[in-house]
Design an enzyme around this catalytic site. Structure first.
Site, mmCIF file in Angstrom:
data_model
loop_
_atom_site.group_PDB
_atom_site.id
_atom_site.type_symbol
_atom_site.label_atom_id
_atom_site.label_comp_id
_atom_site.label_asym_id
_atom_site.label_seq_id
_atom_site.Cartn_x
_atom_site.Cartn_y
_atom_site.Cartn_z
ATOM 1 N N GLU A 211 47.517 47.226 26.885
ATOM 2 C CA GLU A 211 48.786 47.285 27.615
ATOM 3 C C GLU A 211 49.866 46.371 27.043
ATOM 4 O O GLU A 211 50.981 46.796 26.785
ATOM 5 C CB GLU A 211 48.525 46.957 29.082
ATOM 6 C CG GLU A 211 49.800 46.852 29.900
ATOM 7 C CD GLU A 211 49.531 46.527 31.359
ATOM 8 O OE1 GLU A 211 48.372 46.550 31.795
ATOM 9 O OE2 GLU A 211 50.524 46.257 32.068
ATOM 10 N N GLU B 286 51.636 43.953 44.369
ATOM 11 C CA GLU B 286 52.590 44.877 43.738
ATOM 12 C C GLU B 286 52.897 46.041 44.678
ATOM 13 O O GLU B 286 52.799 47.208 44.295
ATOM 14 C CB GLU B 286 52.047 45.374 42.399
ATOM 15 C CG GLU B 286 51.806 44.243 41.405
ATOM 16 C CD GLU B 286 51.331 44.707 40.033
ATOM 17 O OE1 GLU B 286 50.674 45.756 39.949
ATOM 18 O OE2 GLU B 286 51.625 43.990 39.055
ATOM 19 N N ASP C 237 48.082 38.197 33.583
ATOM 20 C CA ASP C 237 47.904 39.631 33.422
ATOM 21 C C ASP C 237 47.644 40.023 31.978
ATOM 22 O O ASP C 237 48.557 40.468 31.296
ATOM 23 C CB ASP C 237 49.180 40.332 33.924
ATOM 24 C CG ASP C 237 48.955 41.792 34.246
ATOM 25 O OD1 ASP C 237 47.789 42.217 34.270
ATOM 26 O OD2 ASP C 237 49.945 42.496 34.479
HETATM 27 C C1 BDP Z 1 49.367 45.404 35.469
HETATM 28 C C2 BDP Z 1 49.843 46.774 35.115
HETATM 29 C C3 BDP Z 1 49.981 47.677 36.277
HETATM 30 C C4 BDP Z 1 48.708 47.665 37.096
HETATM 31 C C5 BDP Z 1 48.394 46.243 37.499
HETATM 32 C C6 BDP Z 1 47.027 46.103 38.118
HETATM 33 O O1 BDP Z 1 51.086 46.620 34.471
HETATM 34 O O2 BDP Z 1 50.270 48.951 35.794
HETATM 35 O O3 BDP Z 1 48.805 48.458 38.214
HETATM 36 O O4 BDP Z 1 48.349 45.396 36.389
HETATM 37 O O5 BDP Z 1 46.128 45.678 37.408
HETATM 38 O O6 BDP Z 1 48.827 44.872 34.298
HETATM 39 O O7 BDP Z 1 46.856 46.409 39.290
#
Ligand code: BDP
Length: 710
Positions: free
Chosen positions: A393, A285, A365
């Site tokens: 989340e 990301e 996720d």
């Molecule tokens: C996702 C979230 C994000 C996190 C990412 C993570 O949306 O905000 O930074 O995972 O775990 O679930 O690094």
């Protein structure tokens, strides 16, 4: 009551119950150093007995005449002349013996003594005066919390990524806050459920945490948590040598970079001598990482492992959540679910021995249902840590009641069948299955400054249960819930039954009204991850896809025809998922792309199941406010009202979810609901049929969540 004491309220037991307790003459805590968890245990016990039994017991650090509750380590007991038999204690474990008015709490270490004390207090608070004598050991050495707190250089309070309970208790204006009262209260909660470590800042880490002022601040945080046996660690940003250190590279094999990190590790150790370790999110990301320099992820992890090695037993938690968030949607074989195994499979054996890999429970996720991450079956020479999420989340962000342990248990009890041997995930993360010294649990908790910690009183059952399951993953999820409810709200049977029933219904209901059959949480994936937005599930670079069109739905993840994901499991498990007949219905659309008219094992078609499940789930949520009414007057008005407000909201939002999802797939497939409900809401009063006074009509996105599609 505002929730600040959570399950540690120590409310007075009714008089007649109190009478049944045999109360010792005093408390002996065999350590009088204020930073010692044994000292803390003595103070906590004093407070608890005063509250629960209304007895003011003196606390001393040397044995007394008469009966006592004695707390100490094995070593302290032995030097105080106590005769201990073979106790069979592992790291952080304790021995608890209650015989009449004589109580012994013996820790394998100081932390263990504190855990045993909390266990004893939990019994007292529940009016349980049974005589016992047993040893209790944690299932795994790593039982940590992750906070995703930001430093927010410009704002006044640190925000929390995916946090739903106000700003950070750790950071404000780019610094560590002065008043750390909430931090030590948090450590107290953690200790009471056996959690022994915390990462305090976001995995998307801010390099300024490493400047000299903040290093000193980290020392203060560690000092606040140490008396509770909680060790502190931090998330690191891989690019720090460039951005903070002004070097030209962050290449993990570069001498200058290695030296830079060595220096940081030394400074950290100076401020925090019992530093727990570092958590690293790399090459994911848009975060920087070793792959940028053509080095492996193991090279990146080992860079930190070697820097911290000389300073005690700190560890590197290297996250397996590595994927490219700009996946090409038109590539039929592209699949984010494959990423973790693809990246890590060949690295087994390449990590230093103070590295563990932290793996999210599923391959995508934190969805409402996922198969177990196949990576748990691939790392045999490196310890694995399972990453759970207490902060909801994707699951209603604490505005919806969703009791998570039943979901977590689908993961922990799953048998990966590696090498044709029983390989339960809980035995992999205990370190047992592959004989690992380092392994365990991490959960993203994200408490904030709200006095209820998570913004919702009922959501705290998830935090409590997380600690209990990390200690003993075979514990019964209903029994844990009942303990929590008694400690949090009182022992009245109606309270316990009401909370247990609603909580146990909540995850299945949520799955039903959000995303079932393994289609994932059909939420707004490109935005806040809140509320229904199935149309965002395709055409995004994040790879959370449904591949829905006018006739069919689901991701084909088979080897023979799809993305090949099912082949990442051991042969027996792979074969189960490869075949549509043996894939469980609740993961059907995760593994297969099928027509809406495909028949399930229940005999229903996929689309009819969708319609029915959304109605069923929403109907269950409708009962929550009514169920909650049963506890009115049995608990304090403040918490009663706050919970009632959220349940009322959930009941309404479940209807929005139901209609938005059902209407969306009805519009897409043109297949009618057998019961004629979908797209037909005769009893609903649409906003546009009312006289709007002082309101402006705006476009709602997605339109399915709006009134009458407007
Ligand atoms: C996702 C979230 C994000 C996190 C990412 C993570 O949306 O905000 O930074 O995972 O775990 O679930 O690094």
């Amino acid at each position: 009551e505002n929730g600040i004491d959570a399950w540690l309220r120590y409310a007075a037991l009714p008089c007649d119950v109190r009478k049944a307790a045999s109360i010792p003459a005093g408390i002996v805590a065999l350590n009088d150093t204020e930073t010692s968890p044994v000292y803390t245990a003595g103070q906590e016990l004093h407070k608890g007995v005063l509250g629960i039994l209304q007895k003011d017991l003196a606390v001393t650090s040397t044995p007394i005449n008469g009966s006592s509750i004695t707390i100490g380590t094995v070593d302290a007991f032995t030097s105080a002349g106590g005769a201990l038999s073979e106790l069979d204690l592992k790291g952080d474990g304790f021995w608890l013996s209650i015989k009449g008015d004589s109580v012994q709490i013996v820790g394998q270490n100081e932390r263990g003594a504190l855990y045993g004390t909390f266990q004893y207090l939990s019994m007292l608070a529940q009016g349980n005066f049974t005589e016992v004598a047993y040893a209790s050991n944690p299932s795994a050495p790593i039982r940590w919390v992750n906070q995703w707190d930001n430093m927010d250089d410009t704002g006044t309070h640190g925000s929390i990524e995916r946090g739903y309970a106000g700003p950070s208790i750790f950071f404000a204006e780019g610094l560590i806050v002065e008043d750390l009262t909430r931090v030590s209260q948090y450590a107290r909660l953690m200790a009471s459920i056996g959690l022994n470590g915390i990462i305090v800042n976001n995995v998307n880490a801010n390099v300024n945490l490493l400047n000299s002022t903040n290093m000193a601040g980290l020392g203060r945080i560690a000092d606040a948590m140490r008396p509770w046996g909680v060790r502190m660690g931090i998330s690191l940003n891989f690019d720090s040598p460039r951005t903070l250190g002004k070097l030209t590279t962050a290449d993990p094999l570069d001498e200058g970079v290695i030296q830079w990190w060595d220096e940081i590790a030394t400074q950290l150790h100076d401020h925090v001598p019992d530093f727990a370790g570092v958590l690293v999110k790399a090459n994911s990301e848009s975060q920087p990482g070793p792959l940028t320099y053509n080095r492996t992820l193991a090279d990146g992890a080992n860079l930190f492992a070697r820097a911290i090695k000389p300073h005690g037993d700190a560890i590197v938690m290297f996250r397996a959540f590595v994927y490219d968030n700009k996946i090409n949607q038109t590539n039929w074989k592209a699949d984010r679910a494959n990423a973790a195994v693809d990246f890590f499979r060949d690295l087994d054996g390449k990590f230093d021995d103070n590295v563990v890999v932290q793996i999210k429970y599923g391959p995508i996720d934190f969805q409402v249902r996922e198969p177990v991450s196949p990576l748990f079956g691939h790392l045999q020479q490196t310890g694995s840590v399972v990453e759970l999420q207490v902060t909801q989340e994707y699951l209603g962000q604490q505005c919806h009641l969703v009791y998570l342990p039943p979901l977590w248990k689908t993961i922990l009890n799953f048998d990966m069948k590696v090498d044709n041997q029983p390989s339960l995930v809980r035995d992999i993360v205990s370190g047992e299955r592959f004989n690992q010294k380092l392994a365990g649990y991490a959960a993203v908790v994200n408490v904030g400054t709200n006095t209820s910690w998570l913004g919702s009183h009922l959501a705290m059952s998830n935090f409590y249960a997380y600690g209990r399951l990390a200690w003993e993953p075979t514990s019964d999820d209903v029994a844990i819930l009942e303990d929590w409810a008694r400690l949090t709200f009182g022992s009245d049977r109606t309270i316990i039954d009401t909370i247990t029933k609603m909580s146990m219904e909540s995850w299945p209901a949520h799955e039903n009204y959000t995303g079932n059959l393994g289609i994932q949480s059909l939420t707004d994936i490109t935005g806040p991850h809140y509320g229904p937005k199935p149309q965002s599930q395709d055409g995004n670079g994040w790879g959370q896809w449904t591949r829905a069109d006018a006739t069919s739905i689901g991701m084909d993840r088979t080897v023979w025809n799809g993305t090949g994901y099912s082949g990442q499991y051991a042969p027996e498990v792979a074969a189960m998922y490869e075949d549509i007949e043996t894939t469980p219905d609740d993961l059907l659309l995760w593994f297969h792309h099928v027509p809406y008219t495909q028949q399930l094992k229940s005999g229903k078609t996929v689309i009819q199941h969708f319609y029915d499940a959304h109605y069923d789930g929403a109907a269950v949520a409708q009962t929550f406010p009514k169920q909650w009414e049963a506890v009115k007057g049995l608990i304090d008005a403040e918490r009663y009202d706050e919970v009632a407000f959220r349940l009322e909201y959930q009941a309404g939002h479940a209807l929005v979810w139901r209609d938005a999802i059902n209407d969306f797939y009805f519009n897409m497939s043109s297949i009618k609901d057998e019961q004629g409900r979908v797209g037909n809401h005769p009893w609903r009063i649409e906003a546009e049929d009312m006289e709007l006074d002082g309101y402006t009509v705006i476009q709602v996105d997605p339109f399915e969540t709006a009134s009458g599609f407007h």
